[in-house]
Enzyme design. Sequence first.
Site, PDB file in Angstrom:
ATOM      1  CD  GLU A  34      42.732  30.567  23.515  1.00 56.01           C
ATOM      2  OE1 GLU A  34      42.995  29.606  23.513  1.00 56.01           O
ATOM      3  OE2 GLU A  34      41.520  31.693  24.080  1.00 56.01           O
ATOM      4  CB  VAL A  35      48.714  26.998  24.820  1.00 54.41           C
ATOM      5  CG1 VAL A  35      50.043  25.564  24.670  1.00 54.41           C
ATOM      6  CG2 VAL A  35      47.942  26.427  23.747  1.00 54.41           C
ATOM      7  CG  ASP A  91      46.697  30.590  15.742  1.00 50.37           C
ATOM      8  OD1 ASP A  91      45.264  30.202  15.222  1.00 50.37           O
ATOM      9  OD2 ASP A  91      46.815  31.031  16.970  1.00 50.37           O
ATOM     10  CB  ILE A  92      44.382  25.982  14.011  1.00 50.31           C
ATOM     11  CG1 ILE A  92      44.441  26.224  15.175  1.00 50.31           C
ATOM     12  CG2 ILE A  92      45.932  24.842  13.418  1.00 50.31           C
ATOM     13  CD1 ILE A  92      43.694  24.297  15.876  1.00 50.31           C
ATOM     14  CG  HIS A 121      49.879  34.879  19.579  1.00 46.59           C
ATOM     15  ND1 HIS A 121      48.891  34.259  18.884  1.00 46.59           N
ATOM     16  CD2 HIS A 121      49.372  35.256  20.851  1.00 46.59           C
ATOM     17  CE1 HIS A 121      48.218  33.099  20.020  1.00 46.59           C
ATOM     18  NE2 HIS A 121      48.969  34.082  20.780  1.00 46.59           N
ATOM     19  CG  HIS A 153      52.364  31.463  22.394  1.00 42.25           C
ATOM     20  ND1 HIS A 153      52.184  30.684  23.487  1.00 42.25           N
ATOM     21  CD2 HIS A 153      51.557  31.898  21.629  1.00 42.25           C
ATOM     22  CE1 HIS A 153      50.399  31.599  23.768  1.00 42.25           C
ATOM     23  NE2 HIS A 153      50.080  31.654  22.422  1.00 42.25           N
ATOM     24  CG  ASN A 209      48.278  36.887  25.037  1.00 46.89           C
ATOM     25  OD1 ASN A 209      47.736  38.328  25.387  1.00 46.89           O
ATOM     26  ND2 ASN A 209      47.702  36.214  24.370  1.00 46.89           N
TER      27      ASN A 209
END
Length: 117
Positions: A94-95, A28-29, A101, A99, A86
């Site tokens: 958010e995207v 993750d950035i 995490h 996905h 999520n």
Amino acid sequence: MCIFCKIIQGELPSRKAYESETVVAFHDIAPQAPVHVVIVPKKHIDTMNEVEAGTDDAAIAELFVAARQIAKELGIAESGYRLVNNCNEDSGMEVSHLHFHLLGGKKLGSIVSHTAS
């Protein structure tokens, strides 16, 4: 095209932690823990709500296989890690691309309180 699809296509740079025919994982950035890896299916699926039984089973199973392998490779399998998905806006998604995490590398606080009734 969503940001994760651009990463999958190689249009945006990423530091990959895992890749197969169906799954890719990258650091993750904006990490929320010392180890923070995002694990995504290469097939664009908006959220967990759109997973198709039968069609997406192998990719979904591989998300978990990847998480286990990445945790081991990054040295957090034994100490512990959190795997978070999520789904939709109220969860903090958010995207809009399914996905998970993978978080670890430090003691994480409890997100669920267990009390005896």
